[in-house]
Design a protein around this motif. Sequence first.
Motif, short mmCIF file in Angstrom:
data_model
loop_
_atom_site.label_atom_id
_atom_site.label_comp_id
_atom_site.label_asym_id
_atom_site.label_seq_id
_atom_site.Cartn_x
_atom_site.Cartn_y
_atom_site.Cartn_z
N PHE A 295 0.84 -1.19 0.00
CA PHE A 295 0.00 0.00 0.00
C PHE A 295 0.89 1.25 0.00
O PHE A 295 1.90 1.33 0.69
N SER A 296 0.48 2.27 -0.80
CA SER A 296 1.15 3.58 -0.75
C SER A 296 0.16 4.66 -1.17
O SER A 296 -0.80 4.39 -1.89
N GLY A 297 0.42 5.88 -0.73
CA GLY A 297 -0.42 7.01 -1.10
C GLY A 297 0.22 8.30 -0.62
O GLY A 297 1.22 8.28 0.09
N PHE A 298 -0.36 9.44 -1.03
CA PHE A 298 0.19 10.72 -0.58
C PHE A 298 -0.93 11.69 -0.21
O PHE A 298 -2.04 11.62 -0.74
N ARG A 318 -4.54 10.34 -1.75
CA ARG A 318 -4.73 9.61 -3.01
C ARG A 318 -3.99 8.29 -2.85
O ARG A 318 -2.79 8.25 -2.61
N ILE A 319 -4.73 7.17 -2.98
CA ILE A 319 -4.08 5.85 -2.93
C ILE A 319 -3.42 5.59 -4.28
O ILE A 319 -4.05 5.71 -5.33
N CYS A 320 -2.13 5.26 -4.24
CA CYS A 320 -1.36 5.03 -5.47
C CYS A 320 -1.17 3.56 -5.77
O CYS A 320 -1.04 3.18 -6.94
N SER A 321 -1.11 2.72 -4.73
CA SER A 321 -0.90 1.28 -4.96
C SER A 321 -1.43 0.46 -3.80
O SER A 321 -1.65 0.97 -2.71
N GLY A 322 -1.61 -0.84 -4.09
CA GLY A 322 -2.01 -1.78 -3.04
C GLY A 322 -3.43 -1.56 -2.58
O GLY A 322 -4.24 -0.91 -3.25
N GLU A 323 -3.72 -2.08 -1.39
CA GLU A 323 -5.08 -1.99 -0.85
C GLU A 323 -5.03 -1.43 0.56
O GLU A 323 -4.24 -1.87 1.40
N GLY A 370 -2.72 16.10 13.77
CA GLY A 370 -1.51 16.90 13.63
C GLY A 370 -0.32 16.11 13.11
O GLY A 370 0.81 16.61 13.07
N ASN A 371 -0.57 14.84 12.69
CA ASN A 371 0.54 14.01 12.18
C ASN A 371 0.95 14.37 10.77
O ASN A 371 2.09 14.20 10.37
N PHE A 372 -0.03 14.85 9.95
CA PHE A 372 0.22 14.94 8.51
C PHE A 372 0.47 16.37 8.03
O PHE A 372 -0.03 17.33 8.60
N GLN A 373 1.24 16.45 6.95
CA GLN A 373 1.43 17.70 6.22
C GLN A 373 1.13 17.44 4.76
O GLN A 373 1.22 16.29 4.29
N ILE A 374 0.79 18.50 4.02
CA ILE A 374 0.55 18.35 2.58
C ILE A 374 1.82 17.83 1.91
O ILE A 374 2.92 18.33 2.18
N GLY A 375 1.67 16.81 1.08
CA GLY A 375 2.81 16.23 0.38
C GLY A 375 3.37 14.99 1.05
O GLY A 375 4.24 14.31 0.49
N GLU A 386 8.91 7.67 -1.16
CA GLU A 386 8.54 9.09 -1.12
C GLU A 386 8.13 9.51 -2.52
O GLU A 386 8.92 9.43 -3.45
N PHE A 387 6.88 9.93 -2.68
CA PHE A 387 6.40 10.37 -3.99
C PHE A 387 6.92 11.77 -4.31
O PHE A 387 7.40 12.49 -3.43
N GLU A 388 6.82 12.13 -5.59
CA GLU A 388 7.28 13.45 -6.05
C GLU A 388 6.71 14.58 -5.20
O GLU A 388 5.58 14.49 -4.73
#
Length: 524
Positions: A295-298, A318-323, A370-375, A386-388
């Motif tokens: 699984f991966s996403g950003f 956005r989910i990029c791969s996996g489930e 508060g864990n996440f940031q954009i990107g 790490e995605f672009e």
Amino acid sequence: MSNQKLQTRDSTRRTFAIISHPDAGKTTITEQLLLFGGVVRQAGTVKARKTGNFAKSDWMEIEQKRGISVTSSVMQFDYGGKRINILDTPGHADFSEDTYRTLMAVDSAVMVIDSAKGIEPQTKKLFQICKMRGIPIFTFMNKLDRDGRDPMDLIDELETVLGVQAYPMNWPIGMGKTLEGIFDRYNHRVELYTHAQKSQMVQLDDNNNPINNAELADDDQFQETKDSIDLLDMAGNKFDEDKIATGDLTPVFFGSALVNFGVKTFFDAYLKYAPAPSAHKTQEGDTIQPDADRFSGFVFKIQANMNPNHRDRIAFVRICSGEFEKGMDVNLYRTQKKLRLSNVTEFMANTRENVNTAVAGDIIGLYDTGNFQIGDTIYTGKAPVEFEKLPQFTPELFVRVSAKNVMKQKSFHKGIDQLVQEGAVQLYTSYTTNDYILGAVGQLQFEVFQFRMKNEYNSDVNMEPMGHKIARWIDPDQLDEKMSSSRNLLVKDRTGQPLFLFENAFAMRWFKDKYPDVTLTAKL
């Protein structure tokens, strides 16, 4: 889940953004699509609700009052055997950054153009981002029920101004008060305009003559349309599925979202040619396929207070791969921390449902403390992913901001912290006094910030305009605080990095002449 099963589920996903200039009808067309998906009973209403007749996708109060979209809504529904993920973007130029990030999370785009106005500056900008990414673009020439420009002129402008080949999938028979229907080239039929009633279809013979409809056959406007179709067949671009897939040819549909004319014809064709989820590039230059096991996403967007009753914050992924599976553990690349995804939601604009599983192409919302940031990239497995990087704009307008009521500093700081993390405005502090300075791409962002601070955090704010500035970062090792003056204000960004806000280009040139060895950069 096996790769084959994942592939099958991925292939049913269609994830797209609707882009346009303000007032071109983007929100209206979104509503009609929700209507097809059975999500709403009639445009502008919410199923089983008796609230105000606001657009379903414009959930924020300021959007309802102004009648514009200022945030990117996410909507999901099933239609025609596909799971549709629509991202409804802000059309207003002041919110370009939010829109650009959203365009990184989609596989195709629908461009809505007002047939009376043609290509407008904001549409051109957004189109260029899509073109840069090489994603397919489908064009809907809207407001056909009003008098507009000559269709040939619109197609010519589309090709000349945007530098893309166009293939008209249908052609108007009249326009405005004389609108009779559209000649559907793709399905080889005529769709008659019946004033908000269900469209009537008339089949055509091999010579483009109506079958069993003498009235239409004798109509002068229809004959003119036939001549236009002959011209397009002889001199126009050929339909090319490969070019559509690379964004080099845009299928063009005429219609009117407000009266739901031609929208279904457009959407059915869109679903046939729009791509399923594709591979995503990593920062290292590798690609991750949607049917990969892991699984991966950003995170492409963060939104506070989608539900004012709960004061929540959602990170859109956005989910990029996996489930995705509810309760799974993932790694957050930026901090290398492990996180458990147990409280996850799917969106129907202002209604939500908990989600147990999701695959590549789906958009999920993570309740965020508060864990996440954009990107941010999240992933499973041991090898880091790490995605672009997502695009970030350097602000051009600046204001000093402070709380009107010094007794409400806590809510002031909380509001600033949360709204800045959404990415609509950027926060700076003066280097010595730590006064707050906000930077934005456009004035409307400040107005929305002020409105939301008052309405969502009960904090009235003072905003002192500083005007246009040119922001340039400086290496801390080269910095001497004495370099600062009234013409180049020294500030810190959110990460503590120093930068100057120059009064104008002359002030920046003067600085460079005085300190030739100092390196200034436009972005970190």
